[in-house]
Design an enzyme around this catalytic site. Structure first.
Site, PDB file in Angstrom:
ATOM      1  N   CYS A  77       0.936  -0.999  -0.083  1.00  0.00           N
ATOM      2  CA  CYS A  77      -0.025   0.017   0.088  1.00  0.00           C
ATOM      3  C   CYS A  77       0.916   1.106  -0.053  1.00  0.00           C
ATOM      4  O   CYS A  77       1.627   1.541  -0.982  1.00  0.00           O
ATOM      5  CB  CYS A  77      -0.966  -0.014   1.329  1.00  0.00           C
ATOM      6  N   HIS A 170      -3.583  -5.216   0.973  1.00  0.00           N
ATOM      7  CA  HIS A 170      -3.118  -5.731   2.253  1.00  0.00           C
ATOM      8  C   HIS A 170      -3.212  -7.198   2.360  1.00  0.00           C
ATOM      9  O   HIS A 170      -4.259  -7.756   2.764  1.00  0.00           O
ATOM     10  CB  HIS A 170      -3.842  -4.997   3.331  1.00  0.00           C
ATOM     11  N   GLU A 172      -1.712  -8.706   4.935  1.00  0.00           N
ATOM     12  CA  GLU A 172      -1.675  -9.097   6.114  1.00  0.00           C
ATOM     13  C   GLU A 172      -3.051  -9.166   6.826  1.00  0.00           C
ATOM     14  O   GLU A 172      -3.064  -9.800   7.719  1.00  0.00           O
ATOM     15  CB  GLU A 172      -0.715  -8.189   6.797  1.00  0.00           C
ATOM     16  N   SER A 225       1.706 -11.600  39.540  1.00  0.00           N
ATOM     17  CA  SER A 225       0.517 -10.980  39.822  1.00  0.00           C
ATOM     18  C   SER A 225      -0.720 -12.104  39.676  1.00  0.00           C
ATOM     19  O   SER A 225      -1.510 -12.214  40.193  1.00  0.00           O
ATOM     20  CB  SER A 225       0.075  -9.967  39.029  1.00  0.00           C
ATOM     21  N   GLY A 226      -0.052 -13.313  39.089  1.00  0.00           N
ATOM     22  CA  GLY A 226      -1.070 -14.385  38.897  1.00  0.00           C
ATOM     23  C   GLY A 226      -1.521 -14.419  37.483  1.00  0.00           C
ATOM     24  O   GLY A 226      -2.329 -15.206  36.897  1.00  0.00           O
ATOM     25  N   VAL A 228      -1.034 -14.150  33.200  1.00  0.00           N
ATOM     26  CA  VAL A 228      -0.412 -15.056  32.283  1.00  0.00           C
ATOM     27  C   VAL A 228       1.050 -14.718  31.952  1.00  0.00           C
ATOM     28  O   VAL A 228       1.989 -15.365  32.275  1.00  0.00           O
ATOM     29  CB  VAL A 228      -0.851 -15.139  30.924  1.00  0.00           C
ATOM     30  N   ASP A 229       1.251 -13.310  31.782  1.00  0.00           N
ATOM     31  CA  ASP A 229       2.546 -12.823  31.435  1.00  0.00           C
ATOM     32  C   ASP A 229       3.600 -13.148  32.625  1.00  0.00           C
ATOM     33  O   ASP A 229       4.784 -13.491  32.105  1.00  0.00           O
ATOM     34  CB  ASP A 229       2.716 -11.430  31.081  1.00  0.00           C
TER      35      ASP A 229
END
Ligand code: XMP
Length: 528
Positions: A77, A170, A172, A225-226, A228-229
């Site tokens: 594009c 596009h 993607e 923190s509990g 996921v990350d």
């Protein structure tokens, strides 16, 4: 590695994802990056789209030296128009935007009717997604057409002798069903990238990198923190340096109901890491008193976290010294683990306008300038779903891996007015009912993130025969692939009815519940 240069398109990060889906590592950098700042040798370069017009004032342009690296280039594009702008083609400013589906006719080349390598095996035509104002009116010299649409005679072009390509559509976005294949043809067939980027390989490399950074003695401290990350990051650190990693769960006073206790039990049982809980809720809440501005809330929480971590780091060092009984004390706590993800990185590096904008860091909410701890961010190359895949490979139990994300600044950014213990209690109660009913209805895993928000307005209601004048709860639930864009979730009405009835009946101080039907953009997931 594929280098993706971002000119500010809302789809730029999707190009990165599509490359990785082909198991090819790709990195996004702002289009204004200088050649000397690119620390790796890319095997190919992709130029993204942009809201700009190439001739427009303040339009972003790439360092021409980057295009002369001699590696294949694909302009998408605006990227196509940027190639034309650089190489002597012409771009027409159009009055209207073309936005929507189009059919690309793939050109037959030469006498024997072959098609270009970029479209090999695609067939005679393919459906694509267009989103552009300007378009090419004359290709640069030495380019030929490899695809056209009804309205765009130069929808896809290629250089006669060099591997330089430009496409108007596009590839993607998922609205271009064959787009993924086109990106694959470019990065694998044309650039010659090997498809070796897998999560297993990532783990091996990342563990080696962490060990090298930390040396033989260095210690790392990190928040869990509990979520996921932080759970995945902590587990990865533990695999890399064992007990030299110290996980700290800080009760900052703005966690969900019973969260500190539940998370401690869950992590203690499942992670096998050094884990300490510290209750600093008084400290955090006193610093948050009378603060309404969202950025200020983020900063205060981020800074207080750092203060708490530096104090904990000092305690750990003192304990280690005591243990060594006068020996040479080498086990300094030098590093602070952060579960920063790629979208946070993209938000802070991405090209957003005539000058690159740096956003307050999502996970940190503003770091102290004179912070003693250095940051270590093992997830900074990954998207959320990649972190979950990593978690599964590290044998973290499914309920932990599938948990909805919870922001670092916690309920402080879901209480729209001042944060007080009382307001926190009201929101915790409403939020726990909301999540409990979502789980009871079996909908938790269909929703990417759900939470309640406490509004600082009061509304009139009636209870028994009496008038009430109480606060309003807003419910939010979104579906999203990567939290960069999101749609609101369509609940079955009876589930909403049950949630609303329970909240208004059980939570003192609330007489009204609303449901947030805004998508991102233009809204964001959180209200602050
Ligand atoms: P937004 O509101 O930016 O949220 O659309 C996207 C995702 O990021 C989370 N979020 C945060 N996470 N610190 C965090 O650790 C923050 O300051 C923060 N702000 C938003 C949000 O919960 C959602 O998952």
């Amino acid at each position: 590695t594929i280098l993706i240069l971002d000119f500010g398109s809302q789809y730029s990060h999707l190009i990165t994802r599509r490359c990785r889906e082909h198991k090819v590592y790709a990195e996004l950098m702002p289009c204004t990056v200088k050649l000397e700042d690119i620390k790796f040798k890319p095997k190919g370069i992709i130029l993204s789209g942009s809201p700009y017009s190439v001739y427009g004032e303040g339009a972003p342009h790439v360092d021409p030296a980057v295009l002369e690296l001699g590696v294949p280039v694909l302009g998408i594009c605006y990227g196509l128009q940027e190639l034309a702008w650089n190489l002597g083609g012409k771009v027409d400013k159009s009055d209207h935007r073309e936005y929507g589906f189009a059919q690309v006719q793939i050109s037959k080349l030469g006498d024997n009717g072959t098609v270009d390598a970029l479209f090999k095996g695609i067939g005679d035509e393919m459906q694509v997604w267009m989103s552009h104002g300007d378009q090419l009116s004359e290709p640069p010299p030495d380019f030929h057409v490899i695809g056209r649409t009804k309205t765009a005679p130069y929808a896809a072009i290629a250089h006669n002798t060099k591997p330089i390509y430009g496409i108007q559509f596009h590839p993607e976005v998922t609205h271009s069903p064959r787009g993924r294949e086109v990106i694959g043809k470019f990065i694998i067939d044309i650039c010659g990238c090997k498809q070796g980027w897998t999560m297993e390989e990532f783990i091996g490399k990342e563990i080696a990198r962490i060990r090298e950074i930390c040396g033989d003695h260095g210690r790392v401290i990190g928040a869990v923190s509990g979520g996921v990350d932080s759970t995945v990051a902590a587990k990865l650190m533990h695999e890399a340096i064992g007990d030299r990693f110290h996980a700290i769960m800080v009760d900052n006073g703005v966690l969900r109901m019973n969260e500190a206790k539940q998370v401690y039990e869950m992590l203690n049982k499942n992670l096998g890491v050094n884990l300490t809980v510290v209750d600093e809720s008084d400290l955090f809440l006193s610093r948050l008193e009378d603060v309404e501005d969202p950025e200020k809330k983020r900063k205060i929480i981020g800074n207080t976290f750092i203060n708490v971590f530096e104090a904990e780091a000092a305690k750990i060092e003192a304990a280690a010294e005591e243990e060594e009984k006068g020996g040479t004390h080498k086990g300094r706590v030098e590093w602070l683990l952060q579960g920063t993800l790629y979208p946070d990185v993209i938000e802070s590096i991405s090209f957003k306008g005539p000058s690159a904008t740096i956003k307050t860091h999502h996970n940190v909410g503003g770091l102290l300038k004179d912070m003693k701890l250095k940051l270590i961010e093992p997830l900074r190359e990954l998207f959320k779903d990649e972190v979950r895949a990593l978690g599964r490979l590290l044998n973290i139990p499914a309920p932990l891996v599938q948990r909805h994300p919870f922001p670092g600044p916690g309920l402080a950014i879901r209480i729209l007015g001042p944060v007080t213990r009382e307001q926190v209690k009201i929101l915790q109660h409403a939020d726990s009912i909301y999540i409990e009913e979502i789980r009871n209805a079996g909908l938790y895993d269909q929703i990417a993130q759900a939470f309640a928000v406490l509004l600082p307005v009061k509304a009139v209601g009636v209870m028994g025969d009496a008038r009430t004048y109480e606060q309003v709860i807003a419910l939010r639930a979104v579906q999203t692939e990567d939290f960069m864009t999101a749609d609101w979730y369509v609940f079955p009405p009876e589930v909403l009815r049950r949630i609303s009835s329970r909240i208004t009946n059980e939570v003192a101080g609330i007489n009204r519940v609303t449901y947030d039907i805004s998508s991102k953009p233009p809204a964001t997931v959180e209200w602050l």
